[in-house]
Write an enzyme that holds these catalytic residues in place. Sequence first.
Site, short mmCIF file in Angstrom:
data_model
loop_
_atom_site.label_atom_id
_atom_site.label_comp_id
_atom_site.label_asym_id
_atom_site.label_seq_id
_atom_site.Cartn_x
_atom_site.Cartn_y
_atom_site.Cartn_z
CE LYS A 198 -2.05 -0.76 3.98
NZ LYS A 198 -1.45 -2.03 4.45
NE ARG A 200 -3.67 -1.18 10.33
CZ ARG A 200 -2.55 -0.69 9.81
NH1 ARG A 200 -2.54 0.47 9.23
NH2 ARG A 200 -1.46 -1.39 9.89
NE ARG A 220 7.98 -3.36 6.09
CZ ARG A 220 6.69 -3.06 6.16
NH1 ARG A 220 6.04 -2.69 5.07
NH2 ARG A 220 6.04 -3.15 7.29
NE ARG A 236 7.09 -0.95 10.16
CZ ARG A 236 5.91 -0.76 9.59
NH1 ARG A 236 5.82 -0.16 8.43
NH2 ARG A 236 4.80 -1.20 10.17
NE ARG A 247 2.64 -4.97 11.35
CZ ARG A 247 3.74 -4.98 10.59
NH1 ARG A 247 4.80 -5.66 10.98
NH2 ARG A 247 3.78 -4.32 9.47
P1 AMP Z 1 1.49 0.45 9.30
O1 AMP Z 1 2.71 1.25 9.07
O2 AMP Z 1 0.29 0.98 8.53
O3 AMP Z 1 1.70 -1.02 9.09
O4 AMP Z 1 1.10 0.63 10.85
C1 AMP Z 1 1.95 0.22 11.87
C2 AMP Z 1 1.19 0.11 13.18
O5 AMP Z 1 0.63 1.40 13.52
C3 AMP Z 1 -0.01 -0.82 13.17
O6 AMP Z 1 0.35 -2.18 13.39
C4 AMP Z 1 -0.86 -0.24 14.29
O7 AMP Z 1 -0.33 -0.58 15.56
C5 AMP Z 1 -0.65 1.26 14.11
N1 AMP Z 1 -1.63 1.83 13.17
C6 AMP Z 1 -1.41 2.36 11.93
N2 AMP Z 1 -2.54 2.78 11.36
C7 AMP Z 1 -3.54 2.51 12.25
C8 AMP Z 1 -4.95 2.69 12.25
N3 AMP Z 1 -5.60 3.23 11.21
N4 AMP Z 1 -5.63 2.30 13.36
C9 AMP Z 1 -5.01 1.78 14.42
N5 AMP Z 1 -3.69 1.55 14.49
C10 AMP Z 1 -2.95 1.91 13.42
#
Ligand code: AMP
Length: 215
Positions: A13, A88, A127, A160, A171
């Site tokens: 994404k 989400r 990654r 990360r 996740r």
């Molecule tokens: P991402 O970089 O989008 O994979 O997000 C990393 C982490 O940030 C996720 O595993 C969640 O813990 C938190 N996070 C990101 N976006 C959201 C969201 N829309 N709602 C809740 N937690 C989020």
Amino acid sequence: MRIVMLGAPGSGKGTQAKLLQADHGVPQISTGDLLRSAVAEATELGLIAKAVMESGELVSDEIVSAMIKERFGHPDAARGFILDGYPRNLAQAEDLNAVLGELGIELDAAVLMDVSTAVLMKRLTGRRTCSRTGKLLNIYFSPPEELDACLAAGGELLQRGDDNEQAIGNRLEVYERQTAPLIAYYRKRGLLKPVAAQGAVDEIHARLRTTLGLA
Ligand code: AMP
């Protein structure tokens, strides 16, 4: 252009949203990036979010929806947005509807980045980010020259905090349970646009552009 990018962690994404941003000057808005900045700056919000993010669970809807509402107020968002990692869950999708309603605007599409679980695992466990250039790399998929170039420039290949196997498993589970229902949600509204998201980044980008009618 007002788009939501749906897809599991590792479905690409962010990569594709950044390419669309470069093509069209419409900002990619990633709640994950906004949260990581808050963690890096050790703000009050960052301190709350850190442990939740490391476990792979979701940060509270109130926090992320408030972040998005604030971000929509920035001048660049007047051109549109590519939402990456938000909404989400169904509650966030309803929050988004409410904010868009207040602004008098509508979504153009919800893109679904479609990838098999086996590929997701390799993308996530492999990654890395080059500490020198910030370039996103993958120890399984990036050309060896690119990985070597980072190290030769004195950079490190950083992983990360939430890309370890346990957090990744969590996740993916959270995605299935909380985020995947959004597929039916946006399909019902006639907005869902699936994209086969395996293969080379530029091939996927070409498919995405065709799907969005931009080709
Ligand atoms: P991402 O970089 O989008 O994979 O997000 C990393 C982490 O940030 C996720 O595993 C969640 O813990 C938190 N996070 C990101 N976006 C959201 C969201 N829309 N709602 C809740 N937690 C989020």
